[in-house]
Enzyme design. Structure first.
Site, PDB file in Angstrom:
ATOM      1  N   MET A 169       0.815  -1.211   0.000  1.00  0.00           N
ATOM      2  CA  MET A 169       0.000   0.000   0.000  1.00  0.00           C
ATOM      3  C   MET A 169       0.857   1.274   0.000  1.00  0.00           C
ATOM      4  O   MET A 169       2.066   1.234   0.229  1.00  0.00           O
ATOM      5  CB  MET A 169      -0.931  -0.004   1.220  1.00  0.00           C
ATOM      6  CG  MET A 169      -1.923  -1.164   1.229  1.00  0.00           C
ATOM      7  SD  MET A 169      -2.989  -1.193   2.686  1.00  0.00           S
ATOM      8  CE  MET A 169      -4.011   0.264   2.393  1.00  0.00           C
ATOM      9  N   HIS A 170       0.195   2.387  -0.243  1.00  0.00           N
ATOM     10  CA  HIS A 170       0.703   3.746  -0.005  1.00  0.00           C
ATOM     11  C   HIS A 170       1.760   4.240  -0.997  1.00  0.00           C
ATOM     12  O   HIS A 170       2.072   5.415  -1.018  1.00  0.00           O
ATOM     13  CB  HIS A 170       1.285   3.897   1.409  1.00  0.00           C
ATOM     14  CG  HIS A 170       0.473   3.311   2.498  1.00  0.00           C
ATOM     15  ND1 HIS A 170      -0.827   3.669   2.723  1.00  0.00           N
ATOM     16  CD2 HIS A 170       0.777   2.366   3.425  1.00  0.00           C
ATOM     17  CE1 HIS A 170      -1.287   2.980   3.764  1.00  0.00           C
ATOM     18  NE2 HIS A 170      -0.344   2.184   4.191  1.00  0.00           N
ATOM     19  N   ASP A 230      -2.722  -5.020   0.416  1.00  0.00           N
ATOM     20  CA  ASP A 230      -2.247  -6.340   0.830  1.00  0.00           C
ATOM     21  C   ASP A 230      -2.928  -6.860   2.089  1.00  0.00           C
ATOM     22  O   ASP A 230      -3.271  -8.050   2.183  1.00  0.00           O
ATOM     23  CB  ASP A 230      -0.727  -6.361   0.996  1.00  0.00           C
ATOM     24  CG  ASP A 230      -0.180  -5.231   1.854  1.00  0.00           C
ATOM     25  OD1 ASP A 230      -0.962  -4.451   2.442  1.00  0.00           O
ATOM     26  OD2 ASP A 230       1.060  -5.127   1.936  1.00  0.00           O
TER      27      ASP A 230
END
Length: 492
Positions: free
Chosen positions: A79-80, A237
């Site tokens: 992520m991110h 995830d």
């Protein structure tokens, strides 16, 4: 029987599964790539490396398999990360990863100048250094020419989906971690776009994790020997891993011992952590979840084993340690990359505390596993402070393969720990989301009820749990005692 592909785009590797509609894994493969650390605290990757690894992985995965049976592909992904493309669809710069700590100034600006109250109003969350919005502000201030060239803003797994299908899309669970999404209302936040200096046109179309976003491009399908294959949005995830372990609906819990560590609590309705210690995100099942994330989990054990002890024989180092559970007087703070939940401190560092002349490598090996678990217990207590009742948990991730670590989790959390039959986490969850998107199941919950089963439950030992309760009380005192020192030594 129809088959489905789940792709887990991780930090160090991509894992691919080919799964039949009844949940049986038919094939699996893993491809590795590098992480770049151009400056202390920075962490970047080349999106082209991901794509090359995915294509190579798909070719290996499908070797000797019935390619005509493949109906859909979906994802779990780190992520991110900030992936930016120009008007020609060229990647402008390497992706700034989830564990990159360069945005201390921008995070402070968002939390203190814009204010946590407004951020919570706009997104349901406050700023953390790893989130995408602070990275955009950093880019605007430090690489203005690159910022001015942005045509598309993507998350890592969505870049792969874009290359495979041409669909500029993301899902709500992954988008929740950008600090650009109004989580409660499941839409982009116009206010946050304004703060970051971007437009809605630069952001992908939003989908639920199990929705179809496109079709595999014909040239790629032909190269792989595939037919008409749907691309399904997928999930971040942790949300994908939650689907893969059967954590959905109201009150489910999963602990993940991956590169990072998470405590994931699913919910049917939106809930916000008023103390801002946990993330309030959309879930891949169409609901919501609270999540605590520690930046270093199994990676702490990898660091200790491979960089310090210079061995990859994990079972040997963990042998005969069970008799020491609860009695170790060495503590380890697992903040190798700073920390997110619950401290939100990029300056925090890893430490061993309590070393004596008779301390041996077994004490320190055990302390690493305990320290990571104590940090996850911090997340559990933050969830309980929000009134969430958690009485048992699933466990997944690479660290969950260790029988010793499973026992430590059960004892420190003092609750039963369930291990599911298939421990593949995000890649398995991705395959399940593909099944839903292609109509194999009507919903993620139906898929879970059909194919996810618990194979083992580890119960806490009352004596060890009582000892760990006392040790956890001591652990909670350590970070507050060192916080100012971390800031003095490592602050910007």
């Amino acid at each position: 029987m129809n088959t489905y592909i789940g792709i887990d785009l991780g930090t160090s590797s991509v894992k691919l599964l080919l799964v039949s509609s009844n949940g049986r894994i038919l094939s699996e493969t893993t491809k590795f790539y590098n992480v770049s650390y151009p400056h202390p605290g920075w962490s970047e990757q080349s999106p082209e490396d991901w794509y090359s690894a995915v294509i190579a992985g798909l070719k290996d995965l499908l070797c000797g398999q019935d390619r005509d049976s493949v109906r859909g592909i979906s994802f779990g992904g780190q992520m991110h990360g900030l992936v930016i493309l120009n008007e020609k669809d060229e990647v402008i710069r390497p992706c700034i990863l989830w564990n990159d700590g360069r945005t201390e100034k921008e995070t402070k600006y968002l939390n203190e100048t814009i204010g946590k109250a407004k951020l919570s109003q706009y997104t349901g969350n406050i700023a953390f250094a790893g989130f995408t919005a602070p990275k955009l502000l950093w880019l605007k201030a430090n690489e203005p020419d690159n910022f001015a060239r942005i045509a598309k803003i993507m998350l890592p797994k969505d870049y792969i989906a874009y290359r495979l299908s041409g669909a500029f899309a993301t899902d709500l669970s992954d988008a929740s971690g950008m600090l650009l999404l109004d989580v409660r209302n499941r839409c982009w936040s116009k206010e946050m776009c304004g703060i970051c200096g971007i437009s809605l046109a630069q952001l992908p179309e939003l989908h639920e994790s199990y929705e179809v976003t496109g079709t595999l491009k014909k040239d790629i399908a032909d190269d792989l020997g595939l037919g008409d294959v749907k691309i399904i949005a997928g999930a971040g995830d942790n949300a994908a891993a939650a689907i893969g372990t059967g954590t959905a609906g109201e009150g489910g819990c999963t602990i993940s011992l991956g590169t990072s560590g998470t405590l994931f609590v699913s919910a049917a309705e939106y809930a916000e952590d008023k103390e801002n210690k946990l993330h309030s995100f959309c879930h891949a099942d169409g609901g919501y979840h609270l999540m605590g994330c520690i930046l270093s989990a199994a990676s702490c054990n990898g660091w200790w084993m491979e960089r310090i002890l210079e061995t990859k024989n994990y079972p040997k180092e963990q042998k005969d340690l069970e008799c020491r559970l609860g009695d170790n007087d060495v503590y380890f703070l697992p903040y190798l990359m700073g920390e997110r939940s619950p401290h939100n401190d990029v300056n925090a560092r890893g430490c061993f505390i309590g070393l004596r002349p008779d301390t041996d490598r077994k004490d320190m090996t055990l302390a690493v596993l305990e320290g990571v678990t104590f940090a996850l217990r911090d997340c559990l207590e933050a969830a309980r402070a929000n009134g969430v009742e958690i009485t048992r948990t699933k466990l997944c991730g690479g660290g969950a393969r260790s029988p010793l670590w499973r026992k430590i989790v059960a004892d420190i959390m003092n609750m039963p720990v369930d291990i599911v039959e298939t421990e593949q986490g995000p890649s398995y969850g991705g395959a399940m989301l593909a099944m839903v998107g292609c109509g194999e199941y009507s919903s993620p919950m139906e898929a879970i009820q059909s194919i996810v089963h618990v194979k083992e439950t580890i119960l806490p030992d009352p004596d060890a749990a009582a000892k760990y309760e006392a040790r956890y009380t001591n652990f909670r005192k350590l970070y507050p005692a060192l916080k100012a020192t971390f800031a003095d030594l490592y602050g910007a």
